[in-house]
Design a protein around this motif. Structure first.
Motif, PDB file in Angstrom:
ATOM      1  N   ARG A 120       0.854  -1.199   0.000  1.00  0.00           N
ATOM      2  CA  ARG A 120       0.000   0.000   0.000  1.00  0.00           C
ATOM      3  C   ARG A 120       0.890   1.248   0.000  1.00  0.00           C
ATOM      4  O   ARG A 120       1.620   1.498   0.961  1.00  0.00           O
ATOM      5  CB  ARG A 120      -0.934  -0.023   1.209  1.00  0.00           C
ATOM      6  N   PHE A 121       0.806   1.976  -1.091  1.00  0.00           N
ATOM      7  CA  PHE A 121       1.642   3.174  -1.259  1.00  0.00           C
ATOM      8  C   PHE A 121       0.925   4.422  -0.760  1.00  0.00           C
ATOM      9  O   PHE A 121      -0.290   4.569  -0.947  1.00  0.00           O
ATOM     10  CB  PHE A 121       1.965   3.396  -2.738  1.00  0.00           C
ATOM     11  N   LEU A 156       3.525   6.347 -10.842  1.00  0.00           N
ATOM     12  CA  LEU A 156       3.080   5.324  -9.895  1.00  0.00           C
ATOM     13  C   LEU A 156       1.620   4.912 -10.066  1.00  0.00           C
ATOM     14  O   LEU A 156       1.313   3.710 -10.060  1.00  0.00           O
ATOM     15  CB  LEU A 156       3.303   5.825  -8.452  1.00  0.00           C
ATOM     16  N   ALA A 184       0.411  -4.070  -5.899  1.00  0.00           N
ATOM     17  CA  ALA A 184       0.636  -2.656  -5.574  1.00  0.00           C
ATOM     18  C   ALA A 184      -0.689  -1.924  -5.624  1.00  0.00           C
ATOM     19  O   ALA A 184      -1.478  -2.120  -6.559  1.00  0.00           O
ATOM     20  CB  ALA A 184       1.607  -2.032  -6.577  1.00  0.00           C
ATOM     21  N   VAL A 240      -2.223   2.160  -4.757  1.00  0.00           N
ATOM     22  CA  VAL A 240      -1.973   3.502  -4.227  1.00  0.00           C
ATOM     23  C   VAL A 240      -3.136   3.803  -3.281  1.00  0.00           C
ATOM     24  O   VAL A 240      -4.265   4.030  -3.703  1.00  0.00           O
ATOM     25  CB  VAL A 240      -1.815   4.550  -5.346  1.00  0.00           C
ATOM     26  N   VAL A 282      -0.024   2.494   5.506  1.00  0.00           N
ATOM     27  CA  VAL A 282       0.931   2.808   4.425  1.00  0.00           C
ATOM     28  C   VAL A 282       2.185   1.952   4.614  1.00  0.00           C
ATOM     29  O   VAL A 282       2.826   1.993   5.659  1.00  0.00           O
ATOM     30  CB  VAL A 282       1.299   4.316   4.430  1.00  0.00           C
ATOM     31  N   ALA A 318       4.645   1.752   1.952  1.00  0.00           N
ATOM     32  CA  ALA A 318       5.740   2.389   1.192  1.00  0.00           C
ATOM     33  C   ALA A 318       5.306   3.774   0.759  1.00  0.00           C
ATOM     34  O   ALA A 318       4.123   4.008   0.479  1.00  0.00           O
ATOM     35  CB  ALA A 318       6.078   1.546  -0.035  1.00  0.00           C
ATOM     36  N   TYR A 339       5.899   7.056  -1.851  1.00  0.00           N
ATOM     37  CA  TYR A 339       6.468   7.597  -3.087  1.00  0.00           C
ATOM     38  C   TYR A 339       6.708   9.086  -2.828  1.00  0.00           C
ATOM     39  O   TYR A 339       5.781   9.805  -2.462  1.00  0.00           O
ATOM     40  CB  TYR A 339       5.504   7.378  -4.257  1.00  0.00           C
ATOM     41  N   LYS A 392       8.773   3.349   6.833  1.00  0.00           N
ATOM     42  CA  LYS A 392       8.244   3.112   5.478  1.00  0.00           C
ATOM     43  C   LYS A 392       9.396   2.929   4.479  1.00  0.00           C
ATOM     44  O   LYS A 392      10.415   3.618   4.570  1.00  0.00           O
ATOM     45  CB  LYS A 392       7.399   4.300   5.006  1.00  0.00           C
ATOM     46  N   LEU A 452       8.311  -0.198 -11.031  1.00  0.00           N
ATOM     47  CA  LEU A 452       7.403  -0.632  -9.963  1.00  0.00           C
ATOM     48  C   LEU A 452       7.537  -2.143  -9.734  1.00  0.00           C
ATOM     49  O   LEU A 452       7.524  -2.608  -8.593  1.00  0.00           O
ATOM     50  CB  LEU A 452       5.959  -0.261 -10.319  1.00  0.00           C
TER      51      LEU A 452
END
Ligand SMILES: NC(=O)C1=CN([C@@H]2O[C@H](COP(=O)(O)OP(=O)(O)OC[C@H]3O[C@@H](n4cnc5c(N)ncnc54)[C@H](OP(=O)(O)O)[C@@H]3O)[C@@H](O)[C@H]2O)C=CC1
Ligand SMILES: O=C1OC[C@@H](O)[C@H](O)[C@H]1O
Length: 394
Positions: free
Chosen positions: A29-30, A43, A53, A55, A94, A96, A98, A118, A344
């Motif tokens: 979860r970005f 992304l 992945a 967002v 969260v 990771a 960006y 993170k 990614l």
């Protein structure tokens, strides 16, 4: 001819309309720091076709902007306001982050993200200077977290093919690399982050970082010195102070074995004959002992590119390669995968404990930033200042 045109149309359509792949329960979860212009390409769209992945959150300095961005891109959570970036980092959902903030804010928010536990996908150039870059990678290492500088072009099979051709010896040893990115004046508005010294602006920072990275990668060695650095233009200041932001800068670096590389980044290419607007140019030419390799568009090859290989001599024919998919068995990829989609894939592989097909090491990012700093010094311009942010360590 007709078939390559159809492939182009298919690729262009698929780049912006990738097949939607529902995220698995254990998808990464970005969270995105800033509703940045690059975030959808880098992304959000790539994540749509990646089952591991998603967002999940975006943070922007204005709640309205964050919510608009979230609605537009199907992002579940929107944080807004002066504390929004930290709130996103404090969100346990969260995994990771960006970080596409202006270069001058990369350090502060990457350090905070790492401190919050993170992983970070960090936009290029990694920091404002090498001191920042070194510290970010040190903290990531100490915390056992993944930190990747988003040199997306490095993950695409087209540049891998260039590397393979050069290594094969087909055209002999490299003598000189010429690599340039040139945008017409007016491409970015005058108040763009790229022209703001405090935010880490400058053509060598913004575009030169790719060029130095590309030369180092293809030559396969670190530079020895900056032989020359020529300012093409400076961004004028509004307060009468001395200009410090390069609108255009060209530098020649020496490498072991009498190899050289000239990197030219220009945000302000003047119109031809003062009136005819120029197209953006992304050119890579590698002169070798036995011939020359020329690649068009190494930064965004999915759209269109070519790699011309010409051997020296009268009989030396030019052959052309176009590489939209990985040649190696077992390496994932589709014709429509952008450089960001390949990137990614690698980032998620790393987080999932798999071995990515390509990776960019901490040492690589540190060396790249070192030579950006060195080019500025050689040009007589100040290195971008270290952030005033200090991490309070427990
Ligand atoms: N990989 C690639 O191909 C590309 C990478 N980049 C890199 O991505 C980064 C962002 O570039 P880009 O998306 O073009 O830039 P934008 O200006 O669109 O985005 C920067 C974001 O930073 C936030 N921000 C926070 N503080 C400031 C401040 N003081 N001034 C301005 N913005 C601020 C804003 O977020 P908020 O929404 O909170 O207001 C804004 O959305 C840069 O590092 C750039 O080098 C850029 C383009 C292509
Ligand atoms: O890919 C790019 O090309 C244009 C630049 O200004 C941008 O920041 C860069 O990442």
């Amino acid at each position: 001819m007709a078939s390559s045109f159809i492939s182009l149309v298919q690729r262009v359509y698929r780049i912006s309309h990738p097949p939607d792949t529902p995220p698995k329960n254990d998808a990464i979860r970005f969270g995105v720091l800033g509703a940045a212009a690059i975030a959808p390409d880098a992304l959000i769209t790539p994540a749509r076709s990646h089952s591991e992945a998603v967002v999940y959150a975006v943070a922007a300095r204005s709640l309205e902007k964050a919510q608009k961005f979230a609605r537009k891109h199907g992002v579940e959570k929107a944080y807004g306001g002066p504390q929004a970036y930290q709130e996103l980092l404090d969100d346990p959902n969260v995994d990771a982050v960006y970080n596409p903030l202006p270069n001058g804010l990369h350090y502060e928010w990457t350090m905070k993200a790492l401190q919050a536990g993170k992983h970070v996908l960090l936009e290029k150039p990694s920091g404002n200077n090498v001191e920042e870059t070194r510290e970010m990678f040190e903290l990531a290492g100490a915390k056992g977290l993944v930190l990747l500088e988003a040199f997306h072009y490095r993950f695409h099979p087209a540049i891998h093919s260039v590397q393979a051709i050069l290594k094969s010896g087909e055209i002999g040893a490299i003598k000189h690399v010429e690599v340039s990115l040139r945008l017409p004046k007016g491409w970015f508005p005058e108040n763009d982050i790229r022209f703001d010294f405090a935010l880490g602006g400058g053509a060598m920072m913004d575009m030169g970082c790719y060029l130095i990275n590309c030369a180092r990668t293809l030559i396969g060695a670190e530079p020895l010195s900056v032989l020359s650095a020529t300012l093409l233009n400076l961004i004028p200041t509004t307060d009468g102070s001395a200009p410090t932001v390069d609108g255009g800068l060209s530098a020649t670096l020496s490498f072991p074995g009498d190899v050289t590389a000239t990197v030219t980044a220009n945000h302000r290419e003047p119109p031809v004959l003062g009136i005819i607007p120029r197209m953006p140019t992304v050119l890579l030419v590698v002169e070798c002992e036995g011939g020359e390799l020329r690649m068009m568009n190494f930064v965004a090859p999915t759209l269109y590119h070519y790699i011309d290989v010409k051997k020296k001599g009268k009989s030396g024919k030019t052959r052309t390669e176009k590489v939209y998919k990985p040649a190696e068995a077992g390496v994932k990829g589709e014709e429509w995968w952008t450089t960001y989609r390949y990137q990614l894939e690698a980032f998620v592989d790393k987080l999932k404990g798999r071995t990515p097909a390509t990776w960019i090491s901490a040492e690589d990012s540190i060396a790249n930033m070192t030579w950006i700093d060195n080019v500025y010094q050689a040009a007589g311009l100040p290195v971008r200042p270290r952030s005033t942010f200090e991490l309070s360590r427990p």
